[in-house]
Design a protein around this motif. Structure first.
Motif, PDB file in Angstrom:
ATOM      1  N   VAL A  31       6.345  -1.259  -4.401  1.00  0.00           N
ATOM      2  CA  VAL A  31       4.796  -1.145  -4.657  1.00  0.00           C
ATOM      3  C   VAL A  31       4.850   0.274  -5.280  1.00  0.00           C
ATOM      4  N   PRO A  32       4.316   0.349  -6.343  1.00  0.00           N
ATOM      5  CA  PRO A  32       4.207   1.807  -7.094  1.00  0.00           C
ATOM      6  C   PRO A  32       3.326   2.686  -6.292  1.00  0.00           C
ATOM      7  N   ASP A  33       2.019   2.392  -5.975  1.00  0.00           N
ATOM      8  CA  ASP A  33       1.397   3.271  -5.087  1.00  0.00           C
ATOM      9  C   ASP A  33       1.288   3.302  -3.580  1.00  0.00           C
ATOM     10  N   MET A  34       2.629   2.968  -3.119  1.00  0.00           N
ATOM     11  CA  MET A  34       2.842   2.896  -1.657  1.00  0.00           C
ATOM     12  C   MET A  34       3.991   3.916  -1.388  1.00  0.00           C
TER      13      MET A  34
END
Lengths: 368, 518
Positions: free
Chosen positions: B352-355
């Motif tokens: 997950v890119p924003d995690m």
């Protein structure tokens, strides 16, 4: 043509300063607006923001208004984290009030400590079922939840109006569209004598803590966040997408329902056509203003409740229209969105910068 | 070379510099392309090749530096201007409309210069015959193979007068035989005076085709040479520098105890332009790596989706683990049964890119005791993420870094590490080193071999046939949703697998190889 160019880095600090900045800009714009209306801006802002909370009763009223907003907003933070856009907190709140009232009126002669929990529970079930209707339409028919929840809001409102004009109307009420007063055992006790602040605020604060734990510590909350950020990663990891949508909508709807039943068995004590001045819609603004974070939502709720009270105060003391409340809410949301855009993007006006730079961005897009 | 000043170079770049926020993509690059020269632009992912060619094609304006076209300074305004000058470009990802014919697609690309369609169709036929690229102008693009689509793109450049043809990684979508055909075409073009800029990271191709090579590393020119005079080793050194280990050979093994058994797996694709899987059968044995080659879009996605459990299949018996059929199980249940999965998309499926990396470790690691009674153990999750980072040498400031800020190679090391650390009995990896730098690719290969030697069954699906020959113990190929025979790697050749990739195998071959392996 004006172009927006993404900034390289996203600042966490600025993400939190954005709501603060939006608040300040709203105040400045409000002051200008008052000046144009021929009011003294300082006095008007004082009436709007300070006077409502200048005594204990006022502070208590603030919490009376805050409780339903907070319950709706904290529930919305869960669905919004899953990127399920439930715009139907208002309808779920109304259904909570309606079903809770129906239950309370059935038990109008009953006494005992079990009455109140039953009434509250029925309200939560009412709100939850109304939300699950949208969840069902979304997961089985792929119906856009933004549209279905908005439409369900109007259905809920009309059901409520039908009920107070029909089956739930007080037989001894001189034909006014309102229900009989609930029995004492179906009413939420007040927290401080002489004020209207009631247990609804405690429920709301409790919900804040529970949702905080849910989102930061539980695996369920983690799955909801993953679903919102990246649905294909959630699928690959084996999270059950439909189930998560149902759970998130259930939580959101139940809390909105609790907000509704808290109004009828709290400050109102009966079912009336206007149980909410748009708390469910205000909660959407609150959820985003609070950055979907429990603490942020708590602070944003207090601000929103203050704007509700200030609007009434300005109407009474300054003779300004009540539409002021909606105007301030709107400005707040507008400035928040504007600040967010400017924090994440920088504006480029190609005509002013070096002529060479501008066409590149647009063409890069076309190539991709 | 004695008279470079008599005819000026076709294209000269002087001190081309282009900076993006946080990265200097091109740092004062000089480049000369002579008429009739096939010039290679070599470099790893992120070395600045793409930016440089976009500068030449008028898509990106450099911050500094100048371009000379036939010896005269020029400012290429946009791609239309570049085309007018005689510059053609074939992108790695084609921009073709599936439902239109070849002629219609080319007419759209040419705009006003296209003329009427029948004349254009005739011209397309002429050009394709002349350069040995068989192409029917009336066919709709969705009926074409990837190799044929590339021909459409090349022919599009050739129907107009052309002086410089830029090809971005053209061979990555071709079978080895198609690569040979393409090279014949390119040599013929060059002999007629057209300059060719050939962008690649495949060293043996550059050595086979190109007259001259410019090597980029981290945005700078790190070397220039005549590729025929260099070894693949020395070219690689110029690409990656001295401190990166370059790939090695791994011993092959033969195992015979199947873990994953696929029997007669068929599945109709929901996508009208997708590929139907046609009765696919194979085994993956414990302690071996099975490689499946194939040009993208031949059913890889569909096969991987069926194996991971993301796509439902009708015949539950088609996929077996040792304890029984798993065709009806969800991805999560298959994980619980010992499967791990490395998807093609790193950001947006594998991570997950924003995690944070910590949360991304939890994403698939949740079955390994990181969650107790529905609550996350943040301490254990952090330790798990730290172990992945340490053991697989992921370059990152720490476990709180967002996945999106890692380079492709680093993130892939993290994802593969995360899957391997769960000690899977079966690892399915899709394109494990796609777009990854050589150093990371070597690390990933080593990790896969290590896992194999510990007794895991590994299935690697890749477009990179060289990679498969390097790490697979047995090898097969997918073409149009059909699986070729599978042979032990030492008993086959790149040529044979290349023929399989083109669909050149019969059902009897497949049947006999299936009985041998079963």
């Amino acid at each position: 043509m004006i172009k927006l160019e993404p900034r390289g880095q996203h600042s966490k600090l600025m993400a939190w300063l954005s709501p603060v900045l939006a608040g300040c800009l709203t105040l400045v714009s409000g002051a200008i607006l008052f000046a144009l209306l021929g009011q003294d801006p300082a006095e008007a802002l004082h009436t709007l923001l300070i006077m409502p909370v200048s005594d204990l009763y006022g502070v208590a009223e603030l919490f009376v208004k805050a409780a339903p907003i907070l319950l709706c907003a904290i529930g919305l933070s869960v669905v919004f984290k899953a990127k399920v856009w439930n715009i139907g907190a208002e309808g779920q709140l109304l259904m909570g009030g309606l079903i809770g009232s129906a239950c309370a009126l059935q038990l109008i002669d009953a006494e005992g400590v079990w009455v109140l929990p039953l009434v509250l529970l029925s309200g939560m079930v009412g709100g939850a079922l109304w939300a699950l209707l949208a969840a069902w339409l979304k997961t089985y028919f792929n119906a856009n939840e933004i549209l279905t929840t908005i439409m369900l809001n109007y259905i809920a409102l009309n059901l409520l109006i039908w009920a107070v004009h029909g089956p739930l109307k007080d037989p001894d009420g001189f034909n006014f569209p309102e229900s009989a007063m609930f029995s004492d055992s179906a009413l939420l006790p007040t927290l401080i004598d002489g004020t209207r602040i009631h247990y609804g605020m405690m429920f709301a604060l409790f919900a804040v803590v529970v949702v905080w734990v849910l989102l930061s510590r539980s695996f369920l909350g983690f799955q909801i966040k993953v679903l919102g950020l990246d649905a294909s990663a959630a699928r690959l990891a084996g999270f059950r997408e439909k189930r998560l949508v149902w759970i998130a909508m259930l939580i959101s709807g139940a809390l909105a329902g609790l907000a509704g039943v808290g109004e009828v068995s709290g400050p109102l004590g009966q079912l009336v056509p206007q149980i909410s001045p748009g708390y469910g819609y205000a909660a959407i603004i609150v959820a985003f203003l609070g950055r979907l974070h429990p603490v942020g939502i708590l602070l944003a709720t207090l601000l929103m409740a203050l704007i509700y009270m200030g609007g009434e105060m300005a109407q009474i003391n300054l003779g300004l229209p009540i539409a002021l409340t909606g105007l301030f809410q709107g400005m707040l949301l507008f400035y928040l969105l504007a600040c967010d855009v400017l924090i994440n993007f920088r504006i480029r006006i190609p005509a002013l910068s070096r002529s060479a730079v501008a066409p590149i961005a647009s063409q890069k897009e076309t190539v991709r | 070379m004695a008279e470079p000043h008599v005819t000026p170079p076709r294209l000269t770049l002087r001190g081309i510099t282009k900076a993006y926020p946080g990265c200097l993509a091109n740092d004062s690059i000089d480049l000369n392309i002579e008429p009739a020269e096939i010039h290679a632009l070599l470099g790893e992912n992120g070395a600045g090749k793409s930016t440089l060619m976009k500068v030449i094609y008028g898509l990106v304006k450099p911050d500094h530096g100048e371009l000379l076209w036939d010896g005269l300074p020029i400012d290429i305004r946009d791609p239309a201007h570049a085309r007018k000058l005689g510059i053609g470009m074939v992108f790695q990802h084609f921009s073709l409309f599936e439902t239109l014919t070849v002629t219609e697609n080319i007419a759209l690309a040419l705009g006003d210069d296209a003329g009427d369609l029948p004349t254009l169709a005739k011209r397309i036929s002429e050009v394709s015959t002349r350069y040995g690229m068989a192409l029917n102008p009336d066919r709709e693009v969705h009926t074409l193979s990837v190799g044929e689509r590339q021909r459409v793109e090349i022919v599009r450049c050739l129907v107009q007068p052309i002086k410089l043809l830029i090809l971005d990684e053209p061979t990555s979508v071709l079978t080895p035989q198609e690569v040979e055909t393409l090279f014949v075409t390119l040599r013929q073009l060059a002999s007629e005076g057209c300059s060719i800029l050939f962008i690649s990271h495949k060293l043996h191709e550059v050595r086979a085709l190109c007259h001259h090579a410019t090597i980029l590393r981290a945005g700078r020119v790190s070397g220039e040479c005549t590729p025929q005079e260099e070894s693949s080793e020395s070219l690689a050194r110029m690409m990656v520098g001295d401190d990166t280990p370059i790939s090695t050979d791994y011993p092959k093994v033969l195992a015979d105890e199947p873990f994953l058994q696929v029997r007669g797996l068929s599945r109709l694709s929901e996508d009208p332009f997708g590929v139907d899987l046609q009765s696919i059968s194979f085994d993956v044995h414990t302690g071996e790596i099975l490689g499946i080659a194939g040009v993208a879009g031949n059913g890889q996605e569909e096969l991987l989706g069926a194996l991971s459990g993301e796509n439902e299949i009708d015949n539950h018996d088609a996929i077996h683990f040792p304890h029984g059929a798993v065709g009806q199980l969800s991805p999560r249940q298959r994980r619980a049964a010992g499967m791990a999965f490395v998807p093609e998309e790193r950001l947006g499926r594998g991570a997950v890119p924003d995690m944070s990396l910590k949360d991304n470790a939890l994403l698939t690691g949740f079955l390994t005791g990181l969650v107790k009674k529905g609550m996350i153990s943040h301490r254990k999750t952090r330790t798990f993420a730290e172990q992945i980072i340490e053991r697989y040498r992921v370059k990152t400031p720490g476990t709180e870094t967002h996945a999106a800020s890692l380079s492709g190679g680093n993130l892939q090391k993290f994802i593969i590490g995360r899957e391997i650390m769960q000690q899977p009995k079966l690892l399915i990896a899709a394109h494990p080193t796609w777009g990854v730098d050589i150093g990371a690719a070597t690390a990933i290969h080593k990790a896969l071999i290590e896992l194999r030697d510990k007794g895991a069954a590994i299935l690697v699906v890749s477009e990179d046939i060289d990679e498969l020959f390097q790490i697979s113990d047995r090898i097969g190929a997918l073409c149009h949703g059909r699986l070729s025979p599978i042979k032990p790697t030492p008993q086959t050749s790149i040529n044979e697998v290349g023929r399989w990739m083109a669909g050149d195998f019969s059902e009897t071959d497949v049947a006999s190889s299936a009985t041998v392996s079963a």
